[in-house]
Design a protein around this motif. Structure first.
Motif, PDB file in Angstrom:
ATOM      1  N   ILE B 256       0.845  -1.114  -0.208  1.00 40.57           N
ATOM      2  CA  ILE B 256      -0.004   0.029  -0.011  1.00 40.57           C
ATOM      3  C   ILE B 256       0.865   1.331  -0.107  1.00 40.57           C
ATOM      4  N   ILE B 257       0.608   2.147  -0.861  1.00 38.33           N
ATOM      5  CA  ILE B 257       1.472   3.527  -0.920  1.00 38.33           C
ATOM      6  C   ILE B 257       0.233   4.581  -0.584  1.00 38.33           C
ATOM      7  N   PRO B 258       0.046   4.885   0.693  1.00 36.55           N
ATOM      8  CA  PRO B 258      -0.892   6.130   0.800  1.00 36.55           C
ATOM      9  C   PRO B 258      -0.496   7.099   0.156  1.00 36.55           C
ATOM     10  N   VAL B 259      -1.496   7.983   0.003  1.00 46.48           N
ATOM     11  CA  VAL B 259      -1.263   9.298  -0.729  1.00 46.48           C
ATOM     12  C   VAL B 259      -0.212  10.244   0.137  1.00 46.48           C
ATOM     13  N   ALA B 260      -0.350  10.111   1.585  1.00 48.22           N
ATOM     14  CA  ALA B 260       0.408  10.608   2.274  1.00 48.22           C
ATOM     15  C   ALA B 260       0.821   9.818   3.582  1.00 48.22           C
ATOM     16  N   LEU B 261       1.934  10.218   4.233  1.00 47.84           N
ATOM     17  CA  LEU B 261       2.436   9.355   5.171  1.00 47.84           C
ATOM     18  C   LEU B 261       3.107   9.912   5.930  1.00 47.84           C
ATOM     19  N   GLU B 262       2.686  10.870   7.082  1.00 45.93           N
ATOM     20  CA  GLU B 262       3.324  11.945   7.767  1.00 45.93           C
ATOM     21  C   GLU B 262       3.963  11.480   9.137  1.00 45.93           C
ATOM     22  N   PHE B 263       4.833  11.742   9.735  1.00 41.81           N
ATOM     23  CA  PHE B 263       5.189  11.077  11.143  1.00 41.81           C
ATOM     24  C   PHE B 263       5.729  12.468  11.915  1.00 41.81           C
ATOM     25  N   MET B 264       5.082  12.621  13.255  1.00 38.36           N
ATOM     26  CA  MET B 264       5.633  13.658  13.946  1.00 38.36           C
ATOM     27  C   MET B 264       5.936  13.076  15.283  1.00 38.36           C
TER      28      MET B 264
END
Lengths: 402, 483
Positions: B256-264
């Motif tokens: 799966i390649i999500p359209v965005a994958l952001e980490f904080m």
């Protein structure tokens, strides 16, 4: 003719350094499957990278694979497929079309920037080259890019070297971005559309929110050369959907509904789709090395694809359109007059061409790609010298004198 | 502090003559030479560095740009191109002896073609301006840097800008078809066009991200894409950076390649929550924002697949957005991260390295150790799918010593990025900020190769001098191959 085929990068660098010192031109090659593309190179010595092979890094979780230039594309495709991934740009295998034998190498595909049907939605080979190692014409080893997916550090030599046909440097190792392969695919077939209607249908599909991944149009004669399309006995517009199974069925139906104004679409299953798009990818519908015909690729705005088709018809040639209409694959009589007609059509449409196959004498005498305007040609010459000061790497491959 | 080259005294002495020469080429309002009116151009988004330029010109046409460059070339005057001035790396920082060519008046959308899926725009059109122009037809321009409300497409081309959604849609370089450029000697050249692949060398590729070193861009043909049926975000909180990092790996390797994958990380979560009130989990060590696209049913299917993977990593919480408003609130926290940090620290440096994603836990641990030894707080925001890390280093600009420590801390982070196999900059560019670190990533043979390309376009090194390439050699024009 002599051939050097060192296994180590240092030996490749040494060979190029020595050639530079003697001002000896080198023909760069892998397995030489694409030697007939563009202009012939006048060189007594071939430097083959075929023995500089092997995958050096594969990190499926980072979507990255690195391999030496001589690694066969088939080996890389098999490796990434084993992890459920794929090479994004779907590069073609043109050996049948070009009448050559052997397994093409990763280096060759990158040096020629060859991309297949997915290019229209997912980018070209050049878009996925994240890093390179190369030896320039002075015999110096240079690295560009890296092994990460996002990198704007310094000038992007990866893009400049990709598609430079070995005229700037010998690419020795390549790092590619890869992506998961879709779970399945299906293809909508709209039969009976002439080129203009066919491209309009492709544009409608590509402009819809249903994730079409490829779009091509084949006239009847070309469609009949593909077993899965022959039963339609008509020109066909083809739209591919690739994704998880529920998405493919949903999107296929939505696209079918969207395209009703262009006729009733049939849907090909995964097996048939794979065969059809492999044929489109490899330009198989043109026929394999038929007669003495020459082969061109023409890249234009998609809506101008039908204009190219019309010109090819008047020439008695064969052609079909990929990339939503924006890439014409053409086979026609190998003559300067035919070349002039095709290139004029490409130029009139604001596009470009590559002469992919022709007798040596002909391709030595023609503009196999468009000539550049004088200020850009001057920059090209200086950029060439910036990599290859003695002009020994694949001299004349793209433009005479470069 | 990064050194800037000593101004050319001859240029400074000829200032009046140069300004008069420029006035002869442009409409009256197109040349700025008064001290007070030059002041706004003294810095870009890297505001710790300031330098008032010799003059500013604001051309309105490609031909005016060509005449200005021809004049500067003939008179040996340096040129600094500028769009909206949002560069975080000092890409548009002026020099005392340079003419700033501001392209903000060239802000027209020249053509939109939905059938061929492209738009032709001038460089001063804002990034969001392109999307706004095509949104009515359901289209958008994909790269979405956080500065997209202000930044201009000409600057995006020069810095090869990215954004939170480039995991799926690619960066600027992947979304261009053509350029019109002006070379330093005033030649106007068209590159590419409305077609996908160009023949010959990949000029579009080498110009994109060239940070104004090669030419000035006066027209851009971009690809526009049809937007998805819908999009939805999911927010997942974890007990540790390592756990969140392992979860990212598991999602990607599942196909799966999500359209965005952001980490904080924890400090970033706290700062952004105080700002956006998005309901971020304050008890978490790390948080992922995961966005998927498609029909409602497709979103449900993908979020269920991703959710099943996340649950294997013992999440503290897992929240699927139930509405467009909730998704917007989740993104507000992330996109407002810089402003959020600004509320808790008077000043901060935004770093921009890229690392192999598998090295994230180790890199965050070492950044934490550096934070302690430098005595400066840091919050980390990370485009987790593509490895692009944005540590935000907090300092106090009123305290010069604090600023120097912050710069040294930032340099150490970027060296770490290179050490683990990454690079100095993923999307902000080298500019002046990272210029002297280029030797960490490239050896002298590699830098000379790049310099010779610069020389092939700009033989006298007049374009955006003292950026990208380490200073000493950067001012030595030609770098011939050793005999």
């Amino acid at each position: 003719m002599s051939t050097l085929a060192p296994a180590e990068e240092a030996a490749i660098a040494q060979a190029i350094g020595e050639a530079r010192a003697r001002a000896t031109p080198l023909l760069l090659a892998g397995h030489a499957t694409k030697d007939g593309v563009l202009r012939p190179v006048q060189a007594e010595t071939t430097l083959s990278l075929k023995n500089h092979a092997g995958v050096t890094l594969y990190a499926p979780n980072e979507l990255i694979i690195s391999a030496r230039a001589g690694t066969t594309l088939a080996e890389i495709e098999a490796l990434v497929a084993s992890a459920g991934q794929q090479i994004i740009a779907e590069p073609p295998d043109l050996t049948a079309l070009l009448g050559t034998e052997g397994a093409q190498t990763l280096g060759g595909v990158v040096a020629c920037n060859l991309s297949g049907p997915r290019r229209v939605t997912a980018g070209a080979m050049r878009d996925h080259v994240m890093g390179l190692r190369a030896v320039n014409g002075a015999g110096e080893i240079i690295r560009a890019g890296g092994r990460v997916l996002k990198n704007v550090t310094g000038l992007d030599l990866c893009k400049l070297l990709t598609g430079s046909f070995g005229t700037l440097a010998a690419i020795t190792e390549i790092t590619l971005k890869v992506l998961p392969a879709a779970e399945t695919m299906a293809t909508l077939v709209l039969p009976g559309l002439a080129a203009r209607g066919g491209v309009a249908a492709l544009s409608a599909a590509l402009g819809a929110p249903f994730g079409a991944s490829a779009a091509a149009w084949l006239p009847r004669a070309q469609a009949e050369r593909v077993a899965e399309l022959a039963p339609f006995a008509a020109a066909v517009a083809l739209v591919r959907v690739e994704d998880f199974r529920p998405s493919v069925s949903y999107r296929g139906e939505r696209l079918r509904a969207l395209l009703t104004e262009f006729g009733a679409a049939e849907i090909l299953d995964e097996a048939a789709s794979r065969a059809v798009w492999r044929a489109v990818r490899d330009a198989a519908p043109l026929g394999e090395g038929e007669g003495n015909d020459a082969v061109w690729r023409v890249s234009v705005r998609p809506s101008a694809g039908p204009d190219i088709v019309a010109v090819v018809e008047t020439l008695g040639g064969r052609c079909f359109l990929d990339w939503g209409g924006g890439l014409a694959w053409i086979a026609a009589e190998a003559s300067a007059a035919t070349h002039r007609a095709i290139t004029q059509a490409a130029r009139a449409a604001g596009g470009v061409w590559w002469l992919m196959r022709a007798p040596d004498a002909l391709r030595a005498s023609l503009d196999v790609v468009p000539a550049e305007p004088a200020p850009l040609a001057a920059i090209a010459r200086r950029v060439k010298a910036a990599f290859d000061p003695a002009f020994i790497l694949n001299p004349g491959r793209i433009h005479a004198g470069l | 502090m990064i050194d800037l080259p000593a101004p050319n005294p001859a240029t400074l002495a000829a200032r009046e003559r140069i300004v008069a020469g420029l006035r002869a080429l442009l409409p009256e309002s197109g040349v700025i030479a008064e001290a007070l009116r030059l002041k706004p151009y003294e810095a870009d988004g890297l505001s710790a560095y300031r330098q008032v330029p010799l003059a500013v010109v604001l051309p309105e046409t490609t031909e005016q740009v060509a005449s200005v460059l021809r004049f500067c070339h003939e008179n040996g005057v340096r040129v600094v191109p500028r769009g909206a001035g949002t560069s975080l790396s000092g890409g548009a920082l002026p020099l005392a002896d340079a003419v700033v060519v501001g392209l903000m008046r060239m802000n027209r959308i020249l053509a939109i073609d939905y059938a061929d899926r492209l738009a032709v725009v001038e460089p001063g059109v804002t990034n969001i301006g392109i999307t706004e122009a095509v949104r009515g037809a359901g289209f958008f321009y994909a790269p979405d840097p956080s500065s997209q409300l202000a930044c201009m497409i000409g600057g995006n081309v020069n810095m090869n800008s990215g954004g939170a959604h480039c995991l799926k849609y690619g960066v600027t370089a992947n979304n261009l078809l053509g350029l019109k450029i002006v070379t330093i000697d005033g030649e106007i050249i068209e590159i590419g066009g409305a077609h996908l692949d160009a023949a010959g060398y990949d000029w579009l590729g080498i110009l994109t991200g060239s940070e104004g070193q090669l030419a000035i861009v006066t027209e851009v043909t971009v690809r526009i894409l049809r937007g998805p049926e819908g999009a939805r975000a999911m927010l997942v909180a974890f007990r540790g950076n390592e756990i969140a990092g392992a979860c990212v790996d598991a999602i990607i390797t599942s196909g799966i390649i999500p359209v965005a994958l952001e980490f904080m990380d924890r400090p970033a979560i706290h700062a952004c929550e105080a700002f956006a009130h998005a309901g971020y989990p304050l008890d978490a060590e790390a948080m992922l924002i995961i966005e998927v696209e498609g029909s409602i049913a497709e979103q449900d299917d993908l979020l269920a697949r991703i959710g099943a993977i996340c649950r294997r990593f013992d999440p503290i919480s897992l929240r699927i957005s139930q509405s467009a408003e909730e998704s917007a609130a989740i993104w507000k926290g992330r996109k407002g991260a810089f402003g959020a940090i600004g509320r808790i620290s008077p000043d901060y440096l935004c770093m921009d390295g890229t690392i192999p994603t598998g090295r994230l836990p180790e890199v965050l641990r070492r950044i934490g150790e550096m934070s302690e030894s430098y005595g400066l707080k840091v919050a980390n925001i990370f485009h987790a799918g593509d490895g692009n890390l944005h540590p935000l280093i907090m300092f106090d600009a009123n305290d010069p010593e604090s600023f120097h420590r912050a710069e040294a801390f930032g340099a150490d982070i970027l060296k770490l990025c290179v050490e683990v196999g990454g690079c100095l900059t993923g999307e902000h560019g080298v500019g002046v900020e990272k210029r002297d670190l280029m030797t960490v990533q490239f050896n002298s043979v590699e830098l000379d190769q790049q310099r010779r390309i610069k020389t092939a376009f700009d033989p006298d090194w007049l374009l955006n001098t003292a950026k990208v390439f380490p200073l000493t050699a950067a001012l030595a024009p030609a770098v011939p191959h050793a005999a």
